[in-house]
Write a protein that holds these residues in place. Structure first.
Motif, mmCIF file in Angstrom:
data_model
loop_
_atom_site.group_PDB
_atom_site.id
_atom_site.type_symbol
_atom_site.label_atom_id
_atom_site.label_comp_id
_atom_site.label_asym_id
_atom_site.label_seq_id
_atom_site.Cartn_x
_atom_site.Cartn_y
_atom_site.Cartn_z
ATOM 1 N N PRO A 55 0.830 -1.218 0.000
ATOM 2 C CA PRO A 55 0.000 0.000 0.000
ATOM 3 C C PRO A 55 0.856 1.256 0.000
ATOM 4 O O PRO A 55 1.968 1.270 0.543
ATOM 5 C CB PRO A 55 -0.819 -0.125 1.288
ATOM 6 N N THR A 56 0.327 2.307 -0.604
ATOM 7 C CA THR A 56 0.985 3.613 -0.567
ATOM 8 C C THR A 56 0.787 4.271 0.795
ATOM 9 O O THR A 56 1.643 5.003 1.283
ATOM 10 C CB THR A 56 0.418 4.521 -1.676
ATOM 11 N N SER A 57 -0.368 4.000 1.409
ATOM 12 C CA SER A 57 -0.658 4.548 2.730
ATOM 13 C C SER A 57 -1.577 3.585 3.467
ATOM 14 O O SER A 57 -2.216 2.706 2.862
ATOM 15 C CB SER A 57 -1.318 5.924 2.607
ATOM 16 N N GLY A 58 -1.661 3.735 4.786
ATOM 17 C CA GLY A 58 -2.514 2.884 5.596
ATOM 18 C C GLY A 58 -1.887 1.526 5.832
ATOM 19 O O GLY A 58 -0.704 1.295 5.572
ATOM 20 N N ARG A 59 -2.704 0.605 6.336
ATOM 21 C CA ARG A 59 -2.153 -0.717 6.672
ATOM 22 C C ARG A 59 -3.196 -1.807 6.440
ATOM 23 O O ARG A 59 -4.405 -1.558 6.381
ATOM 24 C CB ARG A 59 -1.688 -0.754 8.124
ATOM 25 N N ILE A 60 -2.701 -3.038 6.324
ATOM 26 C CA ILE A 60 -3.527 -4.235 6.152
ATOM 27 C C ILE A 60 -3.116 -5.230 7.217
ATOM 28 O O ILE A 60 -1.927 -5.540 7.365
ATOM 29 C CB ILE A 60 -3.336 -4.860 4.763
ATOM 30 N N ALA A 61 -4.081 -5.741 7.969
ATOM 31 C CA ALA A 61 -3.816 -6.777 8.971
ATOM 32 C C ALA A 61 -4.571 -8.035 8.559
ATOM 33 O O ALA A 61 -5.795 -8.020 8.438
ATOM 34 C CB ALA A 61 -4.260 -6.314 10.351
ATOM 35 N N VAL A 62 -3.832 -9.130 8.322
ATOM 36 C CA VAL A 62 -4.434 -10.395 7.905
ATOM 37 C C VAL A 62 -4.245 -11.416 9.013
ATOM 38 O O VAL A 62 -3.107 -11.765 9.360
ATOM 39 C CB VAL A 62 -3.810 -10.913 6.595
ATOM 40 N N ASP A 63 -5.339 -11.875 9.570
ATOM 41 C CA ASP A 63 -5.309 -12.921 10.594
ATOM 42 C C ASP A 63 -5.928 -14.172 9.975
ATOM 43 O O ASP A 63 -7.140 -14.338 9.946
ATOM 44 C CB ASP A 63 -6.104 -12.479 11.817
ATOM 45 N N GLY A 64 -5.082 -15.034 9.419
ATOM 46 C CA GLY A 64 -5.566 -16.237 8.749
ATOM 47 C C GLY A 64 -4.805 -16.468 7.458
ATOM 48 O O GLY A 64 -3.969 -15.656 7.047
ATOM 49 N N SER A 65 -5.093 -17.593 6.795
ATOM 50 C CA SER A 65 -4.397 -17.962 5.560
ATOM 51 C C SER A 65 -5.236 -17.573 4.352
ATOM 52 O O SER A 65 -6.465 -17.511 4.421
ATOM 53 C CB SER A 65 -4.113 -19.468 5.541
ATOM 54 N N LEU A 66 -4.547 -17.319 3.218
ATOM 55 C CA LEU A 66 -5.201 -16.869 1.988
ATOM 56 C C LEU A 66 -4.844 -17.799 0.840
ATOM 57 O O LEU A 66 -3.747 -18.362 0.791
ATOM 58 C CB LEU A 66 -4.756 -15.456 1.614
ATOM 59 N N ALA A 67 -5.766 -17.941 -0.100
ATOM 60 C CA ALA A 67 -5.495 -18.613 -1.372
ATOM 61 C C ALA A 67 -6.117 -17.770 -2.472
ATOM 62 O O ALA A 67 -7.264 -17.338 -2.362
ATOM 63 C CB ALA A 67 -6.072 -20.030 -1.388
ATOM 64 N N MET A 68 -5.358 -17.532 -3.556
ATOM 65 C CA MET A 68 -5.753 -16.580 -4.589
ATOM 66 C C MET A 68 -5.984 -17.287 -5.918
ATOM 67 O O MET A 68 -5.187 -18.127 -6.333
ATOM 68 C CB MET A 68 -4.644 -15.529 -4.750
ATOM 69 N N LEU A 69 -7.088 -16.946 -6.583
ATOM 70 C CA LEU A 69 -7.339 -17.379 -7.959
ATOM 71 C C LEU A 69 -7.364 -16.143 -8.841
ATOM 72 O O LEU A 69 -8.213 -15.265 -8.668
ATOM 73 C CB LEU A 69 -8.677 -18.119 -8.071
#
Length: 526
Positions: A55-69
């Motif tokens: 990100p250019t600004s701000g934040r991301i908090a990920v609690d858990g696993s991800l899978a992307m298609l």
């Protein structure tokens, strides 16, 4: 509980153009659809969530696993189904063990339940193929389904899906929808597929104003959005009327004060009143005039703020307009004839066998059937890019083909040059006016096609196909809704529904086919 939290999130392109600004969102273990116009940042948001871009600004908090298609599943020449499960080496070890060539240590490491679990994931997507099947043997739609099976195989807390039903046939679309209907984890789905969006627990709309969350699926979102839009427009109308009334009242008050001042000056000139009284009256008039002006200024400032706030709640959108002139197609004209056609791409491979089809007058015909049943082959026969192995194909009217690969566009030319090439005899003014209706105004019409995004390229193809001053009497559409945002899709539906020529359409988008008034469906591969 798994969660994804965005706080004041922003992202800009390297040249400084803001795409996402100050987003505050939280995703829980539920199915969330992401909607919005092309270019508003939907796919960018998924890339930010996976950490592919920062990100250019701000934040991301990920609690858990991800899978992307992703939208497109790229294939290496030697890639196998097992590669999309991250299990190629493990499957190869099982094959080695089955052949009796594995060592004792290798046998101890073998995962004997792996193939059954892979088969179970593939079965959930309706695609029972062995894990060592080469991906090159599968169609694009089948590869998408295999990739989704690989994503759920990891049992992630969140599935991130970018246009998962693009290029899928009806069976594939149903399989994806059924999978998400039974999915108990979190899913964040970028899509314009209204049937798929109906399965969502919530819809997040991205606009130039930010992000807004709506509970429920597509219908609930559309209803609520319509109510909000109507309320915002009504509020804007009230604010405009209020400002106009304040300005008129200020003008009336000023004119009344001016008349009183003029009367005072005439009395002073006649000398009828004592000087001290005239001074008092003048002071009162000046005080009254000043108070009136301050009141008028304050009321006007308040009305202007209210108007600005009302305008700020309405996104200014440049609408896509698809209006087609009359074709003059007679009801009795034989538009298309296929007589006992056999066709394919090799002497021993016939995709279409003994097909006869006739379209007369302004019929609206949809071609249905699973991937590989010959729909694109039939369109190639009609367009003349493929000759039949046997039988006869005759097109009796001028036609235009809009194919899903957008092969009608030369990627090295500008949009305007493509339009001129495809619509011989049109003037520059006609070209610019047609492209403007598809949101390619001024310098945008001079952009080189090869530099466009998928949605922009699709819009350019629509402009060059549907924007001609004399439209074709037969319009052939091959998956025209892929990559279109929902606003553009609605505009295309409206325009094609009003078209008075013949239609031959390949689409797995059932709401689109209903909206354009299909009168007959021909199913291939039966």
């Amino acid at each position: 509980m798994p969660a994804i939290t965005l706080a004041h999130l922003g992202w800009s392109t390297p040249d400084g153009r803001a795409v996402l600004s100050d987003l505050d969102l939280q995703f829980q273990p539920e199915r969330t659809g992401i909607v919005g116009r092309n270019g508003v940042g939907k796919s960018t948001l998924l890339r930010l969530l996976t950490g592919e871009i920062a990100p250019t600004s701000g934040r991301i908090a990920v609690d858990g696993s991800l899978a992307m298609l992703r939208q497109t599943v790229q294939v290496d020449p030697d890639a196998q189904v097992a590669d999309l499960f991250g299990a190629r080496a493990a499957v190869a070890l099982l094959r080695k063990a089955e052949a009796g060539h594995a060592t004792a240590d290798e046998l101890a490491d073998a995962d004997w339940t792996l193939e059954a679990r892979i088969d179970e994931s593939l079965a959930r997507l309706g695609l029972p193929v062995p894990p060592d099947t080469p991906l090159a043997r599968l169609s694009g739609g089948q590869r998408t389904r295999v990739a989704l099976a690989g994503a759920i195989f990891a049992e992630p807390d969140f599935l991130l899906l970018d246009e998962p039903t693009n290029n899928l046939d009806r069976e594939g679309r149903d399989a994806v929808r059924d999978l998400l209907r039974g999915w108990r984890g979190g899913a964040i789905v970028v899509s314009h597929d209204r049937e798929l969006l109906e399965e969502m627990d919530a819809i997040v709309e991205l606009t130039g104003l930010g992000a807004a969350r709506y509970g429920g699926g597509w219908s609930a979102y559309a209803d609520r959005k319509a109510i909000e839009q109507a309320a915002a427009e009504a509020e804007l109308g009230v604010a405009e009327k209020r400002l106009d009334a304040v300005r008129r009242q200020a003008q009336v008050t000023a004119e009344r004060q001016a008349r009183r001042d003029a009367g005072g000056r005439r009395k002073a000139a006649r000398g009828d009143e004592p000087a001290i009284l005239l001074g008092t009256l003048k002071s009162r008039a000046e005080a009254s005039g000043g108070a009136n002006r301050r009141l008028a200024d304050r009321q006007q400032a308040e009305a202007e703020r209210a108007l600005s706030d009302a305008r700020g709640r309405i996104e200014v959108v440049d609408p896509l307009a698809v209006a087609l002139p009359a074709t003059g197609l007679p009801a009795s004209r034989r538009v298309l004839e296929l007589d006992h056609v056999l066709a394919g791409y090799g002497e021993d491979v016939s995709v279409i066998r003994d097909l006869s089809l006739t379209i007369t007058g302004p019929e609206r015909v949809a071609l249905a059937g699973p991937n590989g049943s010959g729909k694109s082959t039939l369109l190639a026969l009609v367009a003349g890019t493929l000759a039949p192995q046997r039988g006869r194909v005759r097109v009796g009217v001028p036609f235009a083909l809009f194919d899903q690969r957008l092969s009608l566009l030369d990627p090295m030319l500008s949009i305007a040059d493509n339009f001129a090439r495809l619509n011989r005899g049109t003037t520059n003014n006609q070209c610019r006016a047609a492209l403007a209706r598809f949101r390619f105004r001024a310098d945008a019409a001079d952009r080189v096609v090869g530099t466009l995004s998928g949605g922009q390229m699709l819009r350019a193809g629509l402009a060059c196909t549907l924007g001609a001053p004399t439209p074709p009497q037969l319009l052939i559409l091959d998956e025209p809704t892929n990559h279109l945002d929902l606003d553009s899709l609605t505009a295309v539906e409206t325009g094609v529904a009003a078209y008075d020529g013949a239609l031959l359409v390949v689409s797995h988008d059932r709401p689109f086919l209903e909206a354009i008034g299909i009168t007959r469906t021909v199913t291939l591969g039966e």
